[in-house]
Design a protein around this motif. Structure first.
Motif, mmCIF file in Angstrom:
data_model
loop_
_atom_site.group_PDB
_atom_site.id
_atom_site.type_symbol
_atom_site.label_atom_id
_atom_site.label_comp_id
_atom_site.label_asym_id
_atom_site.label_seq_id
_atom_site.Cartn_x
_atom_site.Cartn_y
_atom_site.Cartn_z
ATOM 1 N N GLU A 68 0.851 -1.198 0.000
ATOM 2 C CA GLU A 68 0.000 0.000 0.000
ATOM 3 C C GLU A 68 0.885 1.245 0.000
ATOM 4 O O GLU A 68 1.943 1.264 0.603
ATOM 5 C CB GLU A 68 -0.882 -0.001 1.261
ATOM 6 N N ARG A 69 0.444 2.273 -0.682
ATOM 7 C CA ARG A 69 1.197 3.530 -0.678
ATOM 8 C C ARG A 69 1.091 4.179 0.701
ATOM 9 O O ARG A 69 0.009 4.233 1.284
ATOM 10 C CB ARG A 69 0.687 4.473 -1.757
ATOM 11 N N GLU A 70 2.204 4.664 1.195
ATOM 12 C CA GLU A 70 2.226 5.298 2.510
ATOM 13 C C GLU A 70 1.268 6.482 2.555
ATOM 14 O O GLU A 70 0.547 6.671 3.540
ATOM 15 C CB GLU A 70 3.642 5.737 2.863
ATOM 16 N N GLU A 71 1.224 7.263 1.510
ATOM 17 C CA GLU A 71 0.343 8.436 1.493
ATOM 18 C C GLU A 71 -1.127 8.031 1.606
ATOM 19 O O GLU A 71 -1.939 8.765 2.167
ATOM 20 C CB GLU A 71 0.581 9.279 0.240
ATOM 21 N N THR A 72 -1.475 6.851 1.102
ATOM 22 C CA THR A 72 -2.848 6.365 1.210
ATOM 23 C C THR A 72 -3.195 6.053 2.659
ATOM 24 O O THR A 72 -4.242 6.462 3.164
ATOM 25 C CB THR A 72 -3.056 5.121 0.326
ATOM 26 N N VAL A 75 6.101 3.033 -0.713
ATOM 27 C CA VAL A 75 5.230 1.869 -0.511
ATOM 28 C C VAL A 75 5.635 1.129 0.764
ATOM 29 O O VAL A 75 6.826 0.910 1.013
ATOM 30 C CB VAL A 75 5.314 0.926 -1.735
ATOM 31 N N LEU A 76 4.651 0.738 1.553
ATOM 32 C CA LEU A 76 4.906 -0.026 2.781
ATOM 33 C C LEU A 76 5.393 -1.434 2.440
ATOM 34 O O LEU A 76 4.808 -2.104 1.592
ATOM 35 C CB LEU A 76 3.642 -0.109 3.622
ATOM 36 N N THR A 77 6.455 -1.869 3.138
ATOM 37 C CA THR A 77 7.004 -3.207 2.893
ATOM 38 C C THR A 77 6.351 -4.260 3.772
ATOM 39 O O THR A 77 6.531 -5.455 3.540
ATOM 40 C CB THR A 77 8.515 -3.234 3.171
ATOM 41 N N GLY A 78 5.652 -3.827 4.827
ATOM 42 C CA GLY A 78 5.087 -4.769 5.784
ATOM 43 C C GLY A 78 6.004 -5.030 6.952
ATOM 44 O O GLY A 78 5.681 -5.828 7.837
ATOM 45 N N GLU A 79 7.145 -4.363 6.996
ATOM 46 C CA GLU A 79 8.109 -4.529 8.079
ATOM 47 C C GLU A 79 8.126 -3.310 8.991
ATOM 48 O O GLU A 79 8.092 -2.177 8.505
ATOM 49 C CB GLU A 79 9.518 -4.740 7.518
ATOM 50 N N PRO A 80 8.219 -3.530 10.301
ATOM 51 C CA PRO A 80 8.378 -2.406 11.212
ATOM 52 C C PRO A 80 9.837 -1.961 11.264
ATOM 53 O O PRO A 80 10.736 -2.733 10.933
ATOM 54 C CB PRO A 80 7.954 -2.997 12.565
ATOM 55 N N VAL A 81 10.060 -0.735 11.675
ATOM 56 C CA VAL A 81 11.406 -0.240 11.941
ATOM 57 C C VAL A 81 11.645 -0.441 13.434
ATOM 58 O O VAL A 81 10.819 -0.035 14.255
ATOM 59 C CB VAL A 81 11.551 1.244 11.549
ATOM 60 N N LEU A 82 12.749 -1.083 13.780
ATOM 61 C CA LEU A 82 13.061 -1.362 15.182
ATOM 62 C C LEU A 82 13.982 -0.298 15.757
ATOM 63 O O LEU A 82 14.782 0.272 15.023
ATOM 64 C CB LEU A 82 13.700 -2.748 15.292
ATOM 65 N N PRO A 83 13.896 0.016 17.042
ATOM 66 C CA PRO A 83 12.969 -0.573 17.994
ATOM 67 C C PRO A 83 11.571 0.012 17.837
ATOM 68 O O PRO A 83 11.410 1.165 17.441
ATOM 69 C CB PRO A 83 13.559 -0.167 19.354
ATOM 70 N N LEU A 84 10.584 -0.824 18.155
ATOM 71 C CA LEU A 84 9.218 -0.341 18.188
ATOM 72 C C LEU A 84 9.037 0.532 19.422
ATOM 73 O O LEU A 84 9.748 0.368 20.420
ATOM 74 C CB LEU A 84 8.245 -1.512 18.229
ATOM 75 N N CYS A 85 8.120 1.429 19.374
ATOM 76 C CA CYS A 85 7.854 2.341 20.484
ATOM 77 C C CYS A 85 6.940 1.624 21.485
ATOM 78 O O CYS A 85 5.750 1.931 21.615
ATOM 79 C CB CYS A 85 7.240 3.643 19.963
#
Length: 194
Positions: A68-72, A141-151
């Motif tokens: 999905e597009r991040e802007e969406t 576009v979102l890859t489906g992966e979080p950026v670590l560390p999570l908050c």
């Protein structure tokens, strides 16, 4: 060194858990299945009890938006906030923010929520900054992966400490407002836990 007042989002600045309401919305719009609703509900319960594998849960949640597009997603969040969430800001939240502003404290949102939600809430409440879980994006576009560390948990502390170093905030004189046991590490990291 400055003093900051950090605020959790759900059941602190807002009177509700916005994650649960987002899941309901996504089901209403048929973007997730009943099974995904059930899985999300179990994850939210485990989250509240600090029994969740947050990285695995976040990956599962983000898989829905892979490609999905991040802007969406940012636009969907803003529309949803304006229609369904804006009126759920806690009455005491605005009062507490005003008190901290008068004292000269920085007012900072510190949440495991999405960066899109954090940005919208920060704009609505005119906060000085926001710190949130972020997501990997490539080419918009979102890859489906979080950026670590999570908050979340100790990750929330690491991100708050990074912010404090960057802007010259003394955590030993700062505040943190929350309702959640999962935030115990952050409550122990500030001089004035609430």
């Amino acid at each position: 060194m400055r003093t900051a007042a950090f605020f959790d989002l759900d059941r602190t600045l807002l009177t509700v858990n916005s994650g649960a309401l987002w899941v309901q919305r996504e089901r209403r719009l048929k973007r997730i299945t009943l099974r995904q609703v059930a899985e999300a509900t179990m994850m939210l319960i485990a989250y509240r009890l600090s029994l969740v594998d947050i990285e695995a849960s976040m990956r599962k949640a983000l898989a829905v938006y892979r490609g999905e597009r991040e802007e969406t997603l940012a636009r969907w969040t803003r529309e949803w906030f304006d229609l369904e969430i804006k009126h759920l800001v806690a009455a005491g939240a605005r009062r507490a923010l005003d008190e901290h502003r008068r004292a000269g404290d920085l007012c900072v949102l510190l949440t495991s929520s999405s960066p899109y939600m954090a940005r919208v809430v920060s704009e609505e409440l005119t906060l000085d900054a926001w710190i949130a879980s972020t997501y990997e994006v490539r080419g918009g576009v979102l890859t489906g992966e979080p950026v670590l560390p999570l908050c979340y948990g100790s990750g929330k502390v690491a991100l708050a400490e990074r912010y404090a170093r960057e802007v010259g905030v003394d955590l030993s004189r700062s505040y943190f407002y929350t309702d959640s046991f999962t935030d115990l590490p952050m409550l122990l990291s500030v001089g004035r836990p609430r």
